[in-house]
Motif scaffolding. Structure first.
Motif, short mmCIF file in Angstrom:
data_model
loop_
_atom_site.label_atom_id
_atom_site.label_comp_id
_atom_site.label_asym_id
_atom_site.label_seq_id
_atom_site.Cartn_x
_atom_site.Cartn_y
_atom_site.Cartn_z
N GLY A 5 49.02 45.28 19.04
CA GLY A 5 49.09 45.59 20.47
C GLY A 5 47.72 45.36 21.07
N ILE A 6 47.64 44.57 22.13
CA ILE A 6 46.34 44.29 22.74
C ILE A 6 46.07 45.33 23.83
N ILE A 7 44.90 45.94 23.78
CA ILE A 7 44.47 46.85 24.85
C ILE A 7 43.34 46.15 25.60
N GLY A 8 43.60 45.75 26.83
CA GLY A 8 42.64 44.98 27.62
C GLY A 8 42.99 43.51 27.56
N TYR A 9 43.80 43.09 28.54
CA TYR A 9 44.30 41.70 28.53
C TYR A 9 43.50 40.86 29.54
N GLY A 10 42.17 40.86 29.36
CA GLY A 10 41.29 40.07 30.24
C GLY A 10 40.97 38.75 29.57
N GLY A 26 51.08 36.07 9.20
CA GLY A 26 51.00 37.49 8.83
C GLY A 26 50.57 38.43 9.94
N VAL A 27 50.16 37.89 11.11
CA VAL A 27 49.84 38.76 12.25
C VAL A 27 50.48 38.18 13.51
N GLN A 28 50.94 39.09 14.39
CA GLN A 28 51.48 38.61 15.67
C GLN A 28 51.22 39.65 16.76
N VAL A 29 51.06 39.16 17.98
CA VAL A 29 50.90 40.06 19.12
C VAL A 29 52.29 40.44 19.61
N VAL A 30 52.52 41.75 19.76
CA VAL A 30 53.84 42.13 20.27
C VAL A 30 53.77 42.76 21.66
N GLY A 31 52.65 43.33 22.02
CA GLY A 31 52.63 43.99 23.32
C GLY A 31 51.23 44.16 23.86
N VAL A 32 51.17 44.57 25.13
CA VAL A 32 49.89 44.64 25.83
C VAL A 32 49.85 45.88 26.72
N TYR A 33 48.67 46.51 26.75
CA TYR A 33 48.41 47.53 27.77
C TYR A 33 47.09 47.17 28.45
N ASP A 34 47.08 47.25 29.77
CA ASP A 34 45.86 47.03 30.56
C ASP A 34 45.96 47.97 31.76
N ILE A 35 44.81 48.42 32.24
CA ILE A 35 44.86 49.32 33.41
C ILE A 35 45.20 48.55 34.69
N LYS A 36 45.08 47.23 34.66
CA LYS A 36 45.33 46.44 35.89
C LYS A 36 46.73 45.84 35.85
N LYS A 37 47.42 46.01 36.99
CA LYS A 37 48.80 45.53 37.06
C LYS A 37 48.88 44.00 36.94
N ASN A 45 54.52 37.55 31.94
CA ASN A 45 54.82 36.12 32.15
C ASN A 45 54.61 35.30 30.88
N ALA A 46 53.73 35.79 30.00
CA ALA A 46 53.49 35.08 28.73
C ALA A 46 54.52 35.50 27.68
N GLY A 47 55.51 36.29 28.09
CA GLY A 47 56.59 36.66 27.18
C GLY A 47 56.30 37.86 26.31
N LEU A 48 55.28 38.64 26.69
CA LEU A 48 54.91 39.79 25.85
C LEU A 48 55.48 41.08 26.44
N LYS A 49 55.74 42.03 25.56
CA LYS A 49 56.15 43.36 26.00
C LYS A 49 54.93 44.03 26.65
N THR A 50 55.14 44.75 27.73
CA THR A 50 54.00 45.45 28.34
C THR A 50 54.28 46.95 28.36
N TYR A 51 53.21 47.70 28.36
CA TYR A 51 53.31 49.17 28.35
C TYR A 51 52.62 49.69 29.61
#
Ligand code: NAD
Length: 340
Positions: A5-10, A26-37, A45-51
């Protein structure tokens, strides 16, 4: 498969890590959290789950590890929170704002058993690997002087990098890379440090610096980061007991000049230099030296993500060790101190 899970999608989270992880087994990105909408929208839009919140990401059992790619001042709280919620952590550099912060985070890593690994990706830079190989294998003899520079002319980029409270400034930004490379390569404790920080652009944080570092084994290094350099000096300039090497840039242009014959000190031919003559500065005779191209070398260690995967899954030894990261932060603190 390790789910990240990526925290900070800048800049770093979206462009670098997302793209790099796509190529890894063996590794994959499944989701993202960022404070900016808008950054969450970009992830969607890149097909990732967002939190919508950090808690939502950290309570998702699908996620094994988080990648922290936020401004530097929030690395500590995010890393501690993630590990306390059962997630392993990859943290962007500089790991923390101080050795004290890093100690607190390492303590939580030990208590929880969660892996903490800092993304010192420039240990895999081709230019660094070549110099590291020269240091180890000595094709131009023992290296006794190492000059490592990065020069730009665009000032400090972005927003938060201008502010001290976010951990801005070039020593923490680029300095941490060059110092990490240096300490990773030179197998000796640091003995002496002197340094000068630059504030010519009027920011509250340094827009560059020069540090002189002497190691206990006698190796001397100059590390320089500049953002006001319209003409660049070479990325690397190193002197060995039997030659000199220069790598001009990341394109690996440069050369190695090696002494392969005897220099006849008694019969040097003077050259005209400015308004005078010099023997001292005349080039060595052609039959005394050989000029060689810069040749790429492979890292003899795994890639960052492959290693992270092996550390988490198989208990492998991390290539970027937290004690090494601490040594670099301690050196940065020493540079700030001596430059005052
Ligand atoms: P950036 O400003 O482009 O992106 C940071 C992102 O973090 C932004 O989208 C911002 O909204 C988000 N953010 C801020 N606070 C947050 C929080 N509390 N929780 C969640 N998201 C938050 O910055 P960047 O250039 O991507 O740098 C991010 C990190 O990556 C920094 O630590 C930087 O030093 C590092 N970095 C490393 C390299 C490298 O080569 N290893 C290169 C560039 C940047």
């Amino acid at each position: 498969m390790l789910n990240i899970g990526i925290i900070g999608y800048g800049g770093m989270g979206s462009y670098h890590h997302r793209e790099l992880i796509k190529k890894e087994d063996g590794v994959q990105v499944v989701g993202v959290y960022d404070i900016k909408k808008d950054r969450l929208d970009a992830a969607k839009n890149a097909g990732l789950k967002t939190y919508e919140s950090l808690e939502a990401l950290l309570s998702d059992n699908v996620i094994d590890a988080v990648l922290i790619a936020t401004p530097n001042d929030v690395h500590k709280e995010l890393a501690i929170c993630a590990m306390n919620n059962g997630k392993h952590v990859i943290c962007e550099k500089p790991a923390m704002m101080s050795t004290k912060e890093l100690d607190d985070v390492i303590k939580v890593s030990k208590e929880t058993g969660q892996v903490l690994m800092v993304h010192q990706n420039r240990r895999w830079d081709n230019d660094f690997l070549i110099i590291q190989d020269m240091y180890r294998k000595k094709p131009i003899g023992e290296l006794f002087q190492i000059e490592s520079r990065v020069h730009g002319a665009n000032g400090i980029p972005g927003d938060w990098r201008h502010l001290e409270k976010h951990g801005g400034g070039m020593l923490l930004d680029w300095g941490v890379h060059l110092l990490d490379q240096l300490l990773f390569m030179v197998d000796s404790p640091v003995k002496e440090v002197s340094a000068d920080l630059s504030y010519v652009l009027g920011d509250e944080v340094d827009d560059g610096f020069i540090a002189y570092i002497t190691f206990e084994n006698g190796v001397k290094a100059l590390v320089e980061v500049g953002t006001t350099n319209f003409v660049k000096l070479p990325r690397w300039y190193v002197k060995g007991l039997e030659g000199t090497a220069v790598i001009d840039d990341w394109d690996l242009s440069g050369k190695v000049v090696k002494q392969t014959g005897v220099i006849d000190h008694h019969n040097l031919v003077p050259i005209k230099a400015g308004q005078g003559l010099t023997k001292t500065m005349s080039p060595p005779s052609e039959d005394a030296t050989t000029t060689l191209p810069i040749v790429e070398v492979e890292a003899d260690y795994d890639g960052f993500y492959q290693n992270f995967h092996d550390v988490v899954e198989n208990g492998a030894v991390p290539i970027v060790k937290n004690e090494e990261v601490r040594d670099v932060l301690a050196l940065i603190e020493r540079i700030f101190e001596v430059a005052k």
